[in-house]
Design an enzyme around this catalytic site. Structure first.
Site, PDB file in Angstrom:
ATOM      1  N   TYR A   1      12.365  -1.662  -2.134  1.00 13.89           N
ATOM      2  CA  TYR A   1      12.078  -0.229  -2.298  1.00 13.89           C
ATOM      3  C   TYR A   1      13.394   0.519  -2.536  1.00 13.89           C
ATOM      4  O   TYR A   1      14.422   0.171  -1.962  1.00 13.89           O
ATOM      5  CB  TYR A   1      11.440   0.356  -1.024  1.00 13.89           C
ATOM      6  CG  TYR A   1       9.974   0.059  -0.831  1.00 13.89           C
ATOM      7  CD1 TYR A   1       9.006   0.925  -1.323  1.00 13.89           C
ATOM      8  CD2 TYR A   1       9.552  -1.072  -0.131  1.00 13.89           C
ATOM      9  CE1 TYR A   1       7.648   0.675  -1.131  1.00 13.89           C
ATOM     10  CE2 TYR A   1       8.190  -1.330   0.063  1.00 13.89           C
ATOM     11  CZ  TYR A   1       7.250  -0.446  -0.441  1.00 13.89           C
ATOM     12  OH  TYR A   1       5.909  -0.699  -0.254  1.00 13.89           O
TER      13      TYR A   1
ATOM     14  N   ARG B   1       0.861  -1.185   0.000  1.00  6.95           N
ATOM     15  CA  ARG B   1       0.000   0.000   0.000  1.00  6.95           C
ATOM     16  C   ARG B   1       0.892   1.228   0.000  1.00  6.95           C
ATOM     17  O   ARG B   1       1.268   1.731   1.056  1.00  6.95           O
ATOM     18  CB  ARG B   1      -0.891   0.010   1.239  1.00  6.95           C
ATOM     19  CG  ARG B   1      -1.851  -1.165   1.342  1.00  6.95           C
ATOM     20  CD  ARG B   1      -2.719  -0.985   2.572  1.00  6.95           C
ATOM     21  NE  ARG B   1      -3.672  -2.066   2.753  1.00  6.95           N
ATOM     22  CZ  ARG B   1      -3.461  -3.164   3.483  1.00  6.95           C
ATOM     23  NH1 ARG B   1      -2.306  -3.321   4.102  1.00  6.95           N
ATOM     24  NH2 ARG B   1      -4.400  -4.079   3.607  1.00  6.95           N
TER      25      ARG B   1
ATOM     26  N   ARG C   1      10.612   5.143   4.941  1.00  7.38           N
ATOM     27  CA  ARG C   1      10.749   6.592   5.090  1.00  7.38           C
ATOM     28  C   ARG C   1      11.258   6.973   6.477  1.00  7.38           C
ATOM     29  O   ARG C   1      12.016   7.943   6.620  1.00  7.38           O
ATOM     30  CB  ARG C   1       9.426   7.282   4.777  1.00  7.38           C
ATOM     31  CG  ARG C   1       9.070   7.201   3.285  1.00  7.38           C
ATOM     32  CD  ARG C   1       7.617   7.551   3.012  1.00  7.38           C
ATOM     33  NE  ARG C   1       7.304   8.884   3.499  1.00  7.38           N
ATOM     34  CZ  ARG C   1       6.064   9.381   3.551  1.00  7.38           C
ATOM     35  NH1 ARG C   1       5.034   8.644   3.154  1.00  7.38           N
ATOM     36  NH2 ARG C   1       5.868  10.589   4.001  1.00  7.38           N
TER      37      ARG C   1
ATOM     38  N   ASP D   1       1.940   5.046  -0.166  1.00 11.49           N
ATOM     39  CA  ASP D   1       1.302   6.286   0.272  1.00 11.49           C
ATOM     40  C   ASP D   1       1.186   7.309  -0.863  1.00 11.49           C
ATOM     41  O   ASP D   1       1.792   7.138  -1.921  1.00 11.49           O
ATOM     42  CB  ASP D   1       2.152   6.936   1.384  1.00 11.49           C
ATOM     43  CG  ASP D   1       1.779   6.402   2.761  1.00 11.49           C
ATOM     44  OD1 ASP D   1       0.690   5.843   2.916  1.00 11.49           O
ATOM     45  OD2 ASP D   1       2.617   6.548   3.678  1.00 11.49           O
TER      46      ASP D   1
END
Lengths: 266, 266
Positions: free
Chosen positions: B105, B45, B195, B47
């Site tokens: 990522y 999911r 993050r 952002d």
């Protein structure tokens, strides 16, 4: 002044009615900082959607200017898709356009079957087959001094239209991941010349023209004889070369802006 | 389904009130094509503002599907910043999220003094000094199996929050022109984990934390102990790995999408 911009959101470099231009935003910011109405003159008038890594512009100022501070102030006011990369003092007789010895434009073609969302504003996605050897063969016909009238749209720019002869120093076809870029360097370009040449080269690849027909198209001096204009979004003004900079060995920051265009990655 | 998207304009992957989600646009297009209300389940999911090169999703269909035709139809309906890159039949027990063996990522840092207009949506521009050896030293503390609660925002995602242990297989600092990218591969990620780790690593470079303090921050299992979250726009979901694909040697188109991220240029 050296300027990089993403042209996607703008009506082009030049001030015009009914559209936001890059020139007007920079002029407004500069006028605010210098507390004096200031006009800037760009090296090339890029169209709506055309990008720049190394646009150049000049302006006159009676006030003395702290160069680094002015860059920071300009970038503080300007939107993030326009960045002032460098600012230098120039000789009194310097003119961003008329003093230019050559300009370099890149045009990017993305040739994968599936479009890439990250290239949609920066590359033309071509679905039909592009034969690189045919592209290179056709490109050779454009190199040298020619009357490029067949590849110029009406410009309403006055002087430039009166002498339609330009010298294309190189037209290199460089492979890059997912496609190719066409590198154009010339002493100057007529209005839409790069995009009209790209459109015609794509027509050669698509079978509409033979490569050997290009000299005939040039000789016709008739815009209707050439291919259609390639879209704006694949085009980048990369570099403007000035003889004065080379003579004076003025170091520019241009090469320092690591760009999507020439980088291994971000 | 393998999906690439520029997340700039969206409220994120997941369907939500008051924002356009990538999931909803794909579901609507798919439901239209299959003439049947269809729900898709994504592997991750992402952002608002987060991008994907290799997001994966699955859906169930009773009708048989022409895979290539469905890709073309979906891409015909979807906006150009979302592209379906690949579509394959999956085993009945396949689940885009639960079957994932690992996810990768990338987070991009742009370290030049002047911001780059073409990177503004895809890299975090960091003005303070980033010492790469310090960054690499600090990164090592995150590798392995840890309770990553200190690096997880509240997720409201249910099951995932109950077991906050994740195994970070690698955290590589790779230099790229103009900056670096941080490559994270793990069996899974808690909400905002990448993050929050990036934000903490930048705090180490900025002097707020010492690299050696990271084990203590992990042990605290308290989000307030770690650094702030790095912005969304530097983050890309690059790849989701499935053991079933490796066993069955299913070839995927993922590697074919030449991207800004891994390419020499456009």
């Amino acid at each position: 002044m050296t300027i990089a911009y993403d042209g996607t959101q703008y009506g082009g470099w030049q001030i015009q009615p009914n559209a936001v231009s890059i020139q007007s935003l920079i002029q407004n910011a500069l006028s605010l900082i210098l507390r004096n109405e200031t006009t800037i003159t760009g090296a090339g008038r890029t169209d709506a959607g055309v990008h720049a890594e190394g646009q150049r512009a000049h302006f006159d100022s009676v006030a003395s200017i702290d160069l680094h501070k002015t860059i920071r102030s300009l970038n503080g006011i300007l939107p993030p898709d326009i960045r002032i990369v460098d600012l230098q003092m120039a000789p009194d007789d310097f003119h961003a356009r008329y003093s230019a010895a050559s300009k370099t434009y890149y045009y990017h073609l993305h040739l994968d079957r599936t479009a890439d969302p990250f290239k949609r504003h920066y590359c033309l996605h071509v679905l039909h087959k592009v034969d690189l050897s045919l592209l290179r063969e056709a490109a050779q016909y454009f190199i040298g001094s020619h009357d490029f009238s067949s590849f110029a749209n009406e410009a309403h720019l006055g002087a430039a239209a009166k002498d339609p002869v330009r010298t294309l120093k190189r037209l290199d076809i460089v492979e890059e991941k997912g496609g190719v870029r066409l590198e154009f360097e010339a002493d100057g370009f007529l209005y839409r010349m790069v995009r009209n040449i790209v459109g015609t080269l794509l027509d050669v690849c698509g079978g509409r023209f033979k490569a050997q027909e290009i000299p005939k198209i040039l000789q016709a001096k008739d815009r209707r004889m050439a291919g259609k204009s390639a879209p704006a979004h694949g085009l980048f003004l990369m570099h403007v070369r000035y003889a004065s900079e080379e003579e004076a060995s003025i170091t520019s920051n241009e090469g320092k802006l690591s760009t999507l265009l020439s980088s291994n990655s971000f």
